[in-house]
Design a protein around this motif. Structure first.
Motif, PDB file in Angstrom:
ATOM      1  N   VAL A 123       0.833  -1.199   0.000  1.00  0.00           N
ATOM      2  CA  VAL A 123       0.000   0.000   0.000  1.00  0.00           C
ATOM      3  C   VAL A 123       0.872   1.255   0.000  1.00  0.00           C
ATOM      4  CG1 VAL A 123      -1.733   1.298   1.302  1.00  0.00           C
ATOM      5  CG2 VAL A 123      -1.902  -1.188   1.121  1.00  0.00           C
ATOM      6  N   LEU A 124       2.018   1.198   0.679  1.00  0.00           N
ATOM      7  CA  LEU A 124       2.903   2.349   0.764  1.00  0.00           C
ATOM      8  C   LEU A 124       3.496   2.713  -0.589  1.00  0.00           C
ATOM      9  CD1 LEU A 124       4.767   1.391   4.064  1.00  0.00           C
ATOM     10  CD2 LEU A 124       2.795   2.925   3.781  1.00  0.00           C
ATOM     11  N   LEU A 125       3.535   1.752  -1.527  1.00  0.00           N
ATOM     12  CA  LEU A 125       4.111   2.004  -2.840  1.00  0.00           C
ATOM     13  C   LEU A 125       3.087   2.525  -3.841  1.00  0.00           C
ATOM     14  CD1 LEU A 125       6.311  -1.220  -3.125  1.00  0.00           C
ATOM     15  CD2 LEU A 125       6.977   1.039  -2.286  1.00  0.00           C
ATOM     16  N   ALA A 126       1.825   2.533  -3.467  1.00  0.00           N
ATOM     17  CA  ALA A 126       0.777   2.985  -4.392  1.00  0.00           C
ATOM     18  C   ALA A 126       0.843   4.493  -4.578  1.00  0.00           C
ATOM     19  CB  ALA A 126      -0.595   2.572  -3.860  1.00  0.00           C
ATOM     20  N   HIS A 127       0.262   4.960  -5.677  1.00  0.00           N
ATOM     21  CA  HIS A 127       0.183   6.399  -5.952  1.00  0.00           C
ATOM     22  C   HIS A 127      -0.626   7.079  -4.853  1.00  0.00           C
ATOM     23  CE1 HIS A 127      -0.989  10.161  -7.951  1.00  0.00           C
ATOM     24  NE2 HIS A 127       0.114   9.971  -8.710  1.00  0.00           N
ATOM     25  N   PRO A 128      -0.190   8.244  -4.393  1.00  0.00           N
ATOM     26  CA  PRO A 128      -0.915   8.916  -3.290  1.00  0.00           C
ATOM     27  C   PRO A 128      -2.409   9.045  -3.541  1.00  0.00           C
ATOM     28  CG  PRO A 128       1.144  10.024  -3.710  1.00  0.00           C
ATOM     29  CD  PRO A 128       0.999   8.997  -4.804  1.00  0.00           C
ATOM     30  N   GLY A 129      -2.811   9.267  -4.772  1.00  0.00           N
ATOM     31  CA  GLY A 129      -4.240   9.400  -5.047  1.00  0.00           C
ATOM     32  C   GLY A 129      -4.986   8.086  -5.053  1.00  0.00           C
ATOM     33  N   GLN A 130      -4.267   6.970  -5.046  1.00  0.00           N
ATOM     34  CA  GLN A 130      -4.902   5.655  -5.099  1.00  0.00           C
ATOM     35  C   GLN A 130      -4.710   4.842  -3.805  1.00  0.00           C
ATOM     36  OE1 GLN A 130      -3.168   3.764  -8.525  1.00  0.00           O
ATOM     37  NE2 GLN A 130      -4.083   5.209  -9.992  1.00  0.00           N
ATOM     38  N   ARG A 131      -4.124   5.490  -2.810  1.00  0.00           N
ATOM     39  CA  ARG A 131      -3.818   4.731  -1.589  1.00  0.00           C
ATOM     40  C   ARG A 131      -5.083   4.301  -0.834  1.00  0.00           C
ATOM     41  NH1 ARG A 131       1.543   7.886   0.824  1.00  0.00           N
ATOM     42  NH2 ARG A 131       2.990   7.066  -0.762  1.00  0.00           N
ATOM     43  N   ALA A 132      -6.111   5.112  -0.906  1.00  0.00           N
ATOM     44  CA  ALA A 132      -7.361   4.727  -0.219  1.00  0.00           C
ATOM     45  C   ALA A 132      -7.934   3.452  -0.825  1.00  0.00           C
ATOM     46  CB  ALA A 132      -8.368   5.869  -0.294  1.00  0.00           C
ATOM     47  N   ALA A 133      -7.987   3.400  -2.168  1.00  0.00           N
ATOM     48  CA  ALA A 133      -8.485   2.197  -2.829  1.00  0.00           C
ATOM     49  C   ALA A 133      -7.539   1.023  -2.607  1.00  0.00           C
ATOM     50  CB  ALA A 133      -8.666   2.458  -4.325  1.00  0.00           C
ATOM     51  N   ALA A 134      -6.216   1.304  -2.647  1.00  0.00           N
ATOM     52  CA  ALA A 134      -5.248   0.237  -2.407  1.00  0.00           C
ATOM     53  C   ALA A 134      -5.372  -0.313  -0.992  1.00  0.00           C
ATOM     54  CB  ALA A 134      -3.833   0.758  -2.652  1.00  0.00           C
ATOM     55  N   LEU A 135      -5.577   0.602  -0.026  1.00  0.00           N
ATOM     56  CA  LEU A 135      -5.740   0.139   1.355  1.00  0.00           C
ATOM     57  C   LEU A 135      -6.986  -0.732   1.501  1.00  0.00           C
ATOM     58  CD1 LEU A 135      -4.760   0.254   4.261  1.00  0.00           C
ATOM     59  CD2 LEU A 135      -6.155   2.318   4.585  1.00  0.00           C
ATOM     60  N   LEU A 136      -8.074  -0.376   0.807  1.00  0.00           N
ATOM     61  CA  LEU A 136      -9.299  -1.176   0.860  1.00  0.00           C
ATOM     62  C   LEU A 136      -9.049  -2.576   0.304  1.00  0.00           C
ATOM     63  CD1 LEU A 136     -12.298  -1.006   1.593  1.00  0.00           C
ATOM     64  CD2 LEU A 136     -12.748  -0.295  -0.765  1.00  0.00           C
ATOM     65  N   LEU A 137      -8.354  -2.664  -0.839  1.00  0.00           N
ATOM     66  CA  LEU A 137      -8.045  -3.968  -1.425  1.00  0.00           C
ATOM     67  C   LEU A 137      -7.110  -4.780  -0.530  1.00  0.00           C
ATOM     68  CD1 LEU A 137      -7.455  -2.842  -5.117  1.00  0.00           C
ATOM     69  CD2 LEU A 137      -9.388  -4.188  -4.271  1.00  0.00           C
ATOM     70  N   ALA A 138      -6.102  -4.084   0.043  1.00  0.00           N
ATOM     71  CA  ALA A 138      -5.137  -4.784   0.884  1.00  0.00           C
ATOM     72  C   ALA A 138      -5.784  -5.308   2.157  1.00  0.00           C
ATOM     73  CB  ALA A 138      -3.981  -3.852   1.226  1.00  0.00           C
ATOM     74  N   VAL A 139      -6.641  -4.510   2.773  1.00  0.00           N
ATOM     75  CA  VAL A 139      -7.316  -4.951   3.995  1.00  0.00           C
ATOM     76  C   VAL A 139      -8.213  -6.162   3.705  1.00  0.00           C
ATOM     77  CG1 VAL A 139      -9.051  -4.303   5.705  1.00  0.00           C
ATOM     78  CG2 VAL A 139      -7.196  -2.732   5.147  1.00  0.00           C
ATOM     79  N   MET A 140      -8.923  -6.113   2.560  1.00  0.00           N
ATOM     80  CA  MET A 140      -9.775  -7.244   2.196  1.00  0.00           C
ATOM     81  C   MET A 140      -8.947  -8.508   1.986  1.00  0.00           C
ATOM     82  SD  MET A 140     -12.903  -8.230   1.586  1.00  0.00           S
ATOM     83  CE  MET A 140     -12.577  -9.904   2.130  1.00  0.00           C
ATOM     84  N   ALA A 141      -7.848  -8.389   1.242  1.00  0.00           N
ATOM     85  CA  ALA A 141      -7.007  -9.556   0.986  1.00  0.00           C
ATOM     86  C   ALA A 141      -6.361 -10.058   2.269  1.00  0.00           C
ATOM     87  CB  ALA A 141      -5.938  -9.210  -0.049  1.00  0.00           C
ATOM     88  N   ALA A 142      -5.867  -9.143   3.110  1.00  0.00           N
ATOM     89  CA  ALA A 142      -5.246  -9.546   4.370  1.00  0.00           C
ATOM     90  C   ALA A 142      -6.252 -10.211   5.298  1.00  0.00           C
ATOM     91  CB  ALA A 142      -4.619  -8.331   5.050  1.00  0.00           C
ATOM     92  N   GLY A 143      -7.469  -9.688   5.346  1.00  0.00           N
ATOM     93  CA  GLY A 143      -8.503 -10.314   6.174  1.00  0.00           C
ATOM     94  C   GLY A 143      -8.836 -11.718   5.715  1.00  0.00           C
ATOM     95  N   ALA A 144      -8.939 -11.918   4.388  1.00  0.00           N
ATOM     96  CA  ALA A 144      -9.229 -13.253   3.867  1.00  0.00           C
ATOM     97  C   ALA A 144      -8.099 -14.223   4.189  1.00  0.00           C
ATOM     98  CB  ALA A 144      -9.460 -13.173   2.357  1.00  0.00           C
ATOM     99  N   VAL A 145      -6.832 -13.765   4.026  1.00  0.00           N
ATOM    100  CA  VAL A 145      -5.691 -14.624   4.340  1.00  0.00           C
ATOM    101  C   VAL A 145      -5.668 -14.973   5.821  1.00  0.00           C
ATOM    102  CG1 VAL A 145      -3.166 -14.698   4.453  1.00  0.00           C
ATOM    103  CG2 VAL A 145      -4.310 -13.807   2.414  1.00  0.00           C
ATOM    104  N   LEU A 146      -5.971 -13.993   6.672  1.00  0.00           N
ATOM    105  CA  LEU A 146      -5.964 -14.228   8.118  1.00  0.00           C
ATOM    106  C   LEU A 146      -7.044 -15.232   8.519  1.00  0.00           C
ATOM    107  CD1 LEU A 146      -4.717 -13.417  10.834  1.00  0.00           C
ATOM    108  CD2 LEU A 146      -6.430 -11.592  10.977  1.00  0.00           C
ATOM    109  N   VAL A 147      -8.241 -15.086   7.972  1.00  0.00           N
ATOM    110  CA  VAL A 147      -9.334 -16.013   8.298  1.00  0.00           C
ATOM    111  C   VAL A 147      -9.002 -17.421   7.806  1.00  0.00           C
ATOM    112  CG1 VAL A 147     -11.754 -16.575   7.845  1.00  0.00           C
ATOM    113  CG2 VAL A 147     -11.095 -14.235   8.386  1.00  0.00           C
ATOM    114  N   ALA A 148      -8.364 -17.516   6.638  1.00  0.00           N
ATOM    115  CA  ALA A 148      -7.999 -18.833   6.113  1.00  0.00           C
ATOM    116  C   ALA A 148      -6.919 -19.488   6.951  1.00  0.00           C
ATOM    117  CB  ALA A 148      -7.536 -18.699   4.668  1.00  0.00           C
TER     118      ALA A 148
END
Length: 408
Positions: free
Chosen positions: A10-35
């Protein structure tokens, strides 16, 4: 650790896209954690955790606000985690919500790639169909394997339940056939010892010796049953299999050096009848046991022995005034001439109304012995009959129990 790896880009994403990147990263991290977590955890069940993750993933598919290229990095992590969760739900989830949770997880796995394809400029439906097919093939493999493993688990659970039931029935047969028989004899001897009369030292000593022997036999039977419960059979079915319904009479004998219990047969009838004859007022005799030696399988002989044991116990319980009990073993042709059979019968010559004078009536109850014996005999192709004898002037209340077993 895997969740941190998913969140770090997420830190490497474009500043204007970090909110969307954070949303995708949180979703993916949550799925990995639950699995990665073993469910249930606390009050949260596997169905609940998977339902929340799958619903969140589908919601993100609908409302994702960022550019179409951004999901490309996190999509494989989320898809793999959802695939694992779908397989776990299909295999292990129980209850009425297992089906809806599994369907939700499967839908989420198929829909994750659409988050990328439907937003691709000029992608059309072709890319989406290919993405669904590409996601559906491994999903079908995982779901099919999970269903197969679930069937195996259910089959194993049924086998364990059956083995436990057979073990309980085996112990119940041992208690009913051997322990109850000996305890009935002890009660009868104890009641006879209380009758008024001059009991000399020798008679008293003989009575106590018979009580001791009967008690020791009952303890030996109990030890054999406890040993059968503690020592699983070699086939690993917790006591089913060879020790179950196909080997009646296996419980009751003293355990041998290997812990196995003895199977009684027709060769043991002289000792059984002689012991019955020595205890109580009813005399007993055996006729024709030698002629049938070796004609039946050991398991079938165990069933025949159990019939004699049950019949003699019933004489003690229900006909304490009978003068004589006759155990007869004979061979003959089956009805219709279809092979040879061994017939075993136990009859008594009636009883004095009210029993022996001064002897209290024995305990009334039971009723499960004869139906259980009929089932055990049916396993070996045998039949059981029990009923009153035809009245005679000197035998108004006679009773006969008999079984018939085909020669092997």
């Amino acid at each position: 650790m895997a969740a941190l790896v998913v969140l770090a880009p997420v830190l490497l994403a474009h500043p204007g896209q970090r909110a969307a990147a954070l949303l995708l990263a949180v979703m993916a991290a949550g799925a990995v954690l639950v699995a990665a977590v073993r469910w249930p955890s606390g009050r949260v069940t596997l169905i609940g955790a998977v339902s929340v993750v799958a619903a969140a993933s589908l919601l993100l598919d609908l409302v994702y606000p960022g550019p179409y290229r951004l999901p490309a990095f996190w999509l494989p992590f989320e898809w793999a985690a959802l695939l694992i969760l779908a397989g776990r739900v299909v295999r292990r989830a129980r209850g009425r919500w297992a089906g809806p949770a599994g369907a939700l997880a499967v839908t989420a796995v198929v829909a994750v790639p659409l988050r990328f394809t439907v937003r691709t400029p000029n992608g059309g439906w072709t890319a989406s169909v290919l993405a669904v097919l590409t996601s559906g093939v491994p999903l079908a493999v995982v779901v099919g394997a999970s269903l197969y493993l679930r069937v195996l688990d259910a089959r194993r659970e049924r086998a364990v339940a059956k083995a436990r039931r057979e073990q309980r029935l085996e112990v119940a047969r041992g208690l009913h056939d051997f322990v109850a028989h000996e305890i009935t004899g002890i009660v009868l001897e104890a009641q006879a010892g209380q009758l008024p009369g001059d009991h000399g030292p020798e008679e008293t000593a003989a009575l106590l010796r018979r009580l001791e022997e009967a008690g020791l036999r009952a303890l030996d039977s109990m030890d054999a049953m406890v040993g059968a419960l503690r020592e699983p059979h070699e086939d690993g079915d917790n006591g089913g299999g060879d020790g179950g319904a196909d080997s009646p009479g296996a419980i009751g004998g003293p355990a041998g050096a290997t812990g196995a219990t003895r199977v009684y047969g027709l060769a043991d009838l002289p000792e059984l009848v002689g012991r019955f004859d020595r205890t109580g007022p009813t005399r007993a005799r055996l006729e024709g046991a030698r002629e049938a030696a070796g004609l039946l399988s050991p398991e079938a002989e165990g069933a025949a022995y159990a019939v004699v044991l049950e019949a003699l116990t019933n004489v003690r319980r229900h006909a304490p005034g009978a003068a004589e009990a006759v155990v007869r073993v004979e061979t003959g042709a089956a009805e219709g001439g279809a092979g040879a059979v061994v017939r075993v019968s136990v009859s008594n010559d009636g009883r004095v109304p009210g029993g022996v004078r001064g002897l209290r009536r024995l305990r009334v109850g039971g009723g499960s012995g004869l139906p259980g014996l009929a089932e055990r005999l049916a396993v070996h192709g045998g039949t059981l009959e029990s009923g009153p004898l035809e009245p005679a002037p000197l035998r108004p209340l006679g009773w006969r129990t008999s079984c018939e077993l085909p020669v092997r």
